[in-house]
Motif scaffolding. Structure first.
Motif, PDB file in Angstrom:
ATOM      1  N   SER A   1      17.430 120.691 -11.335  1.00 31.29           N
ATOM      2  CA  SER A   1      17.315 121.875 -10.472  1.00 31.29           C
ATOM      3  C   SER A   1      17.694 121.553  -9.026  1.00 31.29           C
ATOM      4  CB  SER A   1      15.874 122.407 -10.494  1.00 31.29           C
ATOM      5  OG  SER A   1      14.985 121.379 -10.078  1.00 31.29           O
TER       6      SER A   1
ATOM      7  N   LEU B   1      19.903 119.737  -5.658  1.00 34.13           N
ATOM      8  CA  LEU B   1      21.228 119.930  -5.034  1.00 34.13           C
ATOM      9  C   LEU B   1      22.329 119.259  -5.865  1.00 34.13           C
ATOM     10  CD1 LEU B   1      22.894 120.789  -2.496  1.00 34.13           C
ATOM     11  CD2 LEU B   1      22.247 118.598  -1.466  1.00 34.13           C
ATOM     12  N   LEU B   2      22.127 118.007  -6.214  1.00 37.13           N
ATOM     13  CA  LEU B   2      23.141 117.295  -7.009  1.00 37.13           C
ATOM     14  C   LEU B   2      23.026 117.648  -8.489  1.00 37.13           C
ATOM     15  CD1 LEU B   2      25.400 115.231  -7.334  1.00 37.13           C
ATOM     16  CD2 LEU B   2      23.643 113.435  -7.457  1.00 37.13           C
TER      17      LEU B   2
ATOM     18  N   ASN C   1       9.447 122.191 -10.734  1.00 35.34           N
ATOM     19  CA  ASN C   1       8.996 123.532 -10.322  1.00 35.34           C
ATOM     20  C   ASN C   1      10.043 124.612 -10.542  1.00 35.34           C
ATOM     21  OD1 ASN C   1       6.382 122.721  -9.204  1.00 35.34           O
ATOM     22  ND2 ASN C   1       7.645 121.567  -7.740  1.00 35.34           N
ATOM     23  N   ARG C   2      11.314 124.282 -10.348  1.00 40.56           N
ATOM     24  CA  ARG C   2      12.373 125.313 -10.416  1.00 40.56           C
ATOM     25  C   ARG C   2      12.935 125.417 -11.838  1.00 40.56           C
ATOM     26  NH1 ARG C   2      16.112 123.468  -5.585  1.00 40.56           N
ATOM     27  NH2 ARG C   2      15.121 121.464  -5.996  1.00 40.56           N
TER      28      ARG C   2
ATOM     29  N   LEU D   1       8.137 113.870 -14.481  1.00 38.78           N
ATOM     30  CA  LEU D   1       8.550 112.475 -14.713  1.00 38.78           C
ATOM     31  C   LEU D   1       7.405 111.488 -14.504  1.00 38.78           C
ATOM     32  CD1 LEU D   1      12.089 112.507 -13.079  1.00 38.78           C
ATOM     33  CD2 LEU D   1      11.561 112.441 -15.506  1.00 38.78           C
TER      34      LEU D   1
ATOM     35  N   ARG E   1      13.845 112.682  -1.778  1.00 40.39           N
ATOM     36  CA  ARG E   1      14.981 112.137  -1.023  1.00 40.39           C
ATOM     37  C   ARG E   1      14.995 112.562   0.441  1.00 40.39           C
ATOM     38  NH1 ARG E   1      18.135 116.813   0.585  1.00 40.39           N
ATOM     39  NH2 ARG E   1      18.146 118.227  -1.183  1.00 40.39           N
TER      40      ARG E   1
ATOM     41  N   TYR F   1      12.219 105.356   2.561  1.00 36.65           N
ATOM     42  CA  TYR F   1      13.039 106.007   1.529  1.00 36.65           C
ATOM     43  C   TYR F   1      14.058 105.005   0.963  1.00 36.65           C
ATOM     44  CZ  TYR F   1      16.914 108.789  -0.350  1.00 36.65           C
ATOM     45  OH  TYR F   1      17.923 109.275  -1.133  1.00 36.65           O
TER      46      TYR F   1
ATOM     47  N   LYS G   1      14.165 103.592  -2.909  1.00 39.73           N
ATOM     48  CA  LYS G   1      15.359 103.788  -3.750  1.00 39.73           C
ATOM     49  C   LYS G   1      15.900 102.424  -4.215  1.00 39.73           C
ATOM     50  CE  LYS G   1      17.316 107.018  -4.755  1.00 39.73           C
ATOM     51  NZ  LYS G   1      17.175 107.910  -5.947  1.00 39.73           N
TER      52      LYS G   1
ATOM     53  N   LEU H   1      24.889 114.469   1.023  1.00 41.07           N
ATOM     54  CA  LEU H   1      25.546 115.458   0.159  1.00 41.07           C
ATOM     55  C   LEU H   1      25.507 116.849   0.771  1.00 41.07           C
ATOM     56  CD1 LEU H   1      23.936 114.447  -3.255  1.00 41.07           C
ATOM     57  CD2 LEU H   1      26.157 113.735  -2.329  1.00 41.07           C
TER      58      LEU H   1
HETATM   59  N1  LIG Z   1      20.833 114.964  -0.969  1.00 35.05           N
HETATM   60  C1  LIG Z   1      21.432 113.939  -0.384  1.00 35.05           C
HETATM   61  O1  LIG Z   1      22.009 114.063   0.729  1.00 35.05           O
HETATM   62  C2  LIG Z   1      21.449 112.586  -1.057  1.00 35.05           C
HETATM   63  C3  LIG Z   1      22.139 111.523  -0.428  1.00 35.05           C
HETATM   64  C4  LIG Z   1      22.184 110.277  -1.058  1.00 35.05           C
HETATM   65  C5  LIG Z   1      21.541 110.082  -2.282  1.00 35.05           C
HETATM   66  N2  LIG Z   1      20.856 111.124  -2.849  1.00 35.05           N
HETATM   67  C6  LIG Z   1      20.188 110.877  -4.132  1.00 35.05           C
HETATM   68  O2  LIG Z   1      20.716 111.810  -5.062  1.00 35.05           O
HETATM   69  C7  LIG Z   1      19.701 112.175  -5.997  1.00 35.05           C
HETATM   70  C8  LIG Z   1      19.662 113.691  -6.098  1.00 35.05           C
HETATM   71  O3  LIG Z   1      19.282 114.211  -4.832  1.00 35.05           O
HETATM   72  P1  LIG Z   1      19.174 115.778  -4.570  1.00 35.05           P
HETATM   73  O4  LIG Z   1      19.588 116.000  -3.171  1.00 35.05           O
HETATM   74  O5  LIG Z   1      19.818 116.539  -5.655  1.00 35.05           O
HETATM   75  O6  LIG Z   1      17.583 115.967  -4.660  1.00 35.05           O
HETATM   76  P2  LIG Z   1      16.772 117.331  -4.579  1.00 35.05           P
HETATM   77  O7  LIG Z   1      17.672 118.474  -4.330  1.00 35.05           O
HETATM   78  O8  LIG Z   1      15.640 117.082  -3.611  1.00 35.05           O
HETATM   79  O9  LIG Z   1      16.176 117.490  -6.043  1.00 35.05           O
HETATM   80  C9  LIG Z   1      15.108 116.692  -6.469  1.00 35.05           C
HETATM   81  C10 LIG Z   1      14.902 116.960  -7.941  1.00 35.05           C
HETATM   82  O10 LIG Z   1      13.824 116.160  -8.416  1.00 35.05           O
HETATM   83  C11 LIG Z   1      12.963 116.987  -9.191  1.00 35.05           C
HETATM   84  N3  LIG Z   1      11.614 116.428  -9.181  1.00 35.05           N
HETATM   85  C12 LIG Z   1      10.841 116.158  -8.116  1.00 35.05           C
HETATM   86  N4  LIG Z   1       9.647 115.649  -8.532  1.00 35.05           N
HETATM   87  C13 LIG Z   1       9.699 115.610  -9.887  1.00 35.05           C
HETATM   88  C14 LIG Z   1       8.783 115.194 -10.892  1.00 35.05           C
HETATM   89  N5  LIG Z   1       7.564 114.704 -10.598  1.00 35.05           N
HETATM   90  N6  LIG Z   1       9.143 115.317 -12.182  1.00 35.05           N
HETATM   91  C15 LIG Z   1      10.357 115.821 -12.506  1.00 35.05           C
HETATM   92  N7  LIG Z   1      11.267 116.197 -11.616  1.00 35.05           N
HETATM   93  C16 LIG Z   1      10.937 116.107 -10.306  1.00 35.05           C
HETATM   94  C17 LIG Z   1      13.050 118.334  -8.524  1.00 35.05           C
HETATM   95  O11 LIG Z   1      12.566 119.345  -9.390  1.00 35.05           O
HETATM   96  P3  LIG Z   1      12.015 120.780  -8.828  1.00 35.05           P
HETATM   97  O12 LIG Z   1      12.731 121.077  -7.563  1.00 35.05           O
HETATM   98  O13 LIG Z   1      12.306 121.710  -9.954  1.00 35.05           O
HETATM   99  O14 LIG Z   1      10.546 120.586  -8.596  1.00 35.05           O
HETATM  100  C18 LIG Z   1      14.548 118.407  -8.267  1.00 35.05           C
HETATM  101  O15 LIG Z   1      15.231 118.783  -9.432  1.00 35.05           O
HETATM  102  C19 LIG Z   1      18.414 111.534  -5.515  1.00 35.05           C
HETATM  103  O16 LIG Z   1      18.144 110.409  -6.299  1.00 35.05           O
HETATM  104  C20 LIG Z   1      18.698 111.120  -4.093  1.00 35.05           C
HETATM  105  O17 LIG Z   1      17.969 109.970  -3.723  1.00 35.05           O
HETATM  106  C21 LIG Z   1      20.807 112.365  -2.278  1.00 35.05           C
END
Ligand SMILES: NC(=O)c1ccc[n+]([C@@H]2O[C@H](COP(=O)([O-])OP(=O)(O)OC[C@H]3O[C@@H](n4cnc5c(N)ncnc54)[C@H](OP(=O)(O)O)[C@@H]3O)[C@@H](O)[C@H]2O)c1
Length: 298
Positions: free
Chosen positions: A11, A13-14, A35-36, A46, A71, A133, A137, A159
């Motif tokens: 759910s 961003l990525l 949640n989403r 998880l 993140r 953070y 990671k 991202l």
């Molecule tokens: N965004 C960036 O700029 C960026 C940059 C570099 C690396 N990354 C890495 O890329 C990956 C994806 O990032 P993103 O930006 O897509 O993250 P995000 O938008 O914050 O999404 C986080 C996801 O984790 C889920 N989640 C959180 N707690 C959980 C739990 N206890 N059980 C199951 N699911 C859970 C959330 O579900 P719900 O929302 O449905 O609760 C959501 O789907 C991460 O590993 C991050 O470290 C991101």
């Protein structure tokens, strides 16, 4: 062979972009969220080992992409135990279960494992995170790679892409500064970033997964980042140009931001390991930001 992806953080961003890409390519995707929830996503906490085990053993994936994490560096700093449980504890649990099923895991990591002092960072450079953070990671990476030699880590930069709210991405949130033209705004002109569109990362995940299923050794650490380097101030100017918006209310802050979580200066990643495999996709920042944000411009 049926191609079955178990995707955490579907759910997010990525995760949304990854789910769409694999589904379009004919994979069966079991996307998890917390949640989403939507008709195409499954609720799996998880941190609940039994729920993860049940969902994995009934779906029987042949590839796992682990996107879920806390993140936002400030949120990690505000609740370190909660972040550690998800970013490290849940990762360990997932990769151990995957190993029992002999399924490869692609762990999505971050350029924040580096201190930002001597870019470009190569896959075998020693990480040295400057905030919690990045540390968590990195521990998630270590758990992934120590548990099975089948696994891979993909480190990616900041991202952007289609967002549910502007604050969902550290890039798209800058549009708020630009649109708030009645207030003078200071935007950091200090840290350098190479933003990537989520569709580019989804394509790379798809290429890595496809090669793995075809029998190539996609194992260990890989790096990806965008070709264009910007400060946040430069990103705002670029957005102003793309959308023909006034920007005289924006000024550049030359010093490191004060009072927030420490962030690395320039985390440019060396992408040569993926380049050698002909894996990659670069959306230009102008095109990517236009497609991501055009719906937010009245
Ligand atoms: N965004 C960036 O700029 C960026 C940059 C570099 C690396 N990354 C890495 O890329 C990956 C994806 O990032 P993103 O930006 O897509 O993250 P995000 O938008 O914050 O999404 C986080 C996801 O984790 C889920 N989640 C959180 N707690 C959980 C739990 N206890 N059980 C199951 N699911 C859970 C959330 O579900 P719900 O929302 O449905 O609760 C959501 O789907 C991460 O590993 C991050 O470290 C991101």
């Amino acid at each position: 062979m049926e191609r079955k992806l178990y995707l955490t953080g579907a759910s997010g961003l990525l995760g949304r972009a990854v789910r769409t890409k694999f589904a379009e390519e004919g994979w069966t995707v079991y996307g998890t969220a917390l949640n989403r929830i939507s008709p195409v996503l499954h609720r799996v906490d998880l941190n609940d080992n039994i729920a993860v085990e049940k969902s994995l053993s009934s779906f029987k994936p042949n590839y796992i992409i682990h996107c879920a994490a806390e993140r936002f560096p400030d949120r990690v700093q505000a609740d370190p135990n909660k972040a550690e449980q998800l970013n490290v504890g849940a990762t360990k649990n997932l990769v151990e279960l995957a190993d029992k099923l002999s399924v490869p895991v692609l762990y999505i990591s971050t350029d924040y494992v580096f201190n930002g002092k001597s870019p470009p960072f190569k896959v075998n450079d020693i990480p040295s995170p400057v905030n919690l953070y990045g540390e968590l990671k990195l521990r998630g990476e270590e758990a992934t790679l120590e548990t099975s030699s089948r696994n891979a880590v993909l480190r990616i930069p900041v991202l952007y892409g289609p967002v549910e709210k502007l604050s969902e991405s550290a890039v798209t949130v800058l549009l708020e500064n630009l649109l708030n033209a009645s207030q003078p705004q200071e935007v950091s002109n200090y840290e350098k970033r190479r933003p990537s569109h989520v569709n580019d990362i989804a394509e790379i995940c798809f290429q890595m997964a496809s090669k793995t299923l075809q029998g190539s050794n996609i194992q260990g650490i890989y790096h990806w980042c965008g070709k264009e380097k910007f400060t946040k101030y430069e990103m705002v100017l670029k957005m102003a140009g793309v959308f023909e918006l006034p920007h005289s209310h924006i000024t550049a802050a030359a010093d490191p931001p004060q009072g927030t979580t420490t962030r690395p200066y320039d985390t440019t990643l060396d992408t040569s390991r993926l380049d050698a495999l002909h894996i990659g996709q670069h959306t230009s920042f102008a095109d990517g930001i236009h497609s991501a944000l055009k719906g937010w411009i009245k």
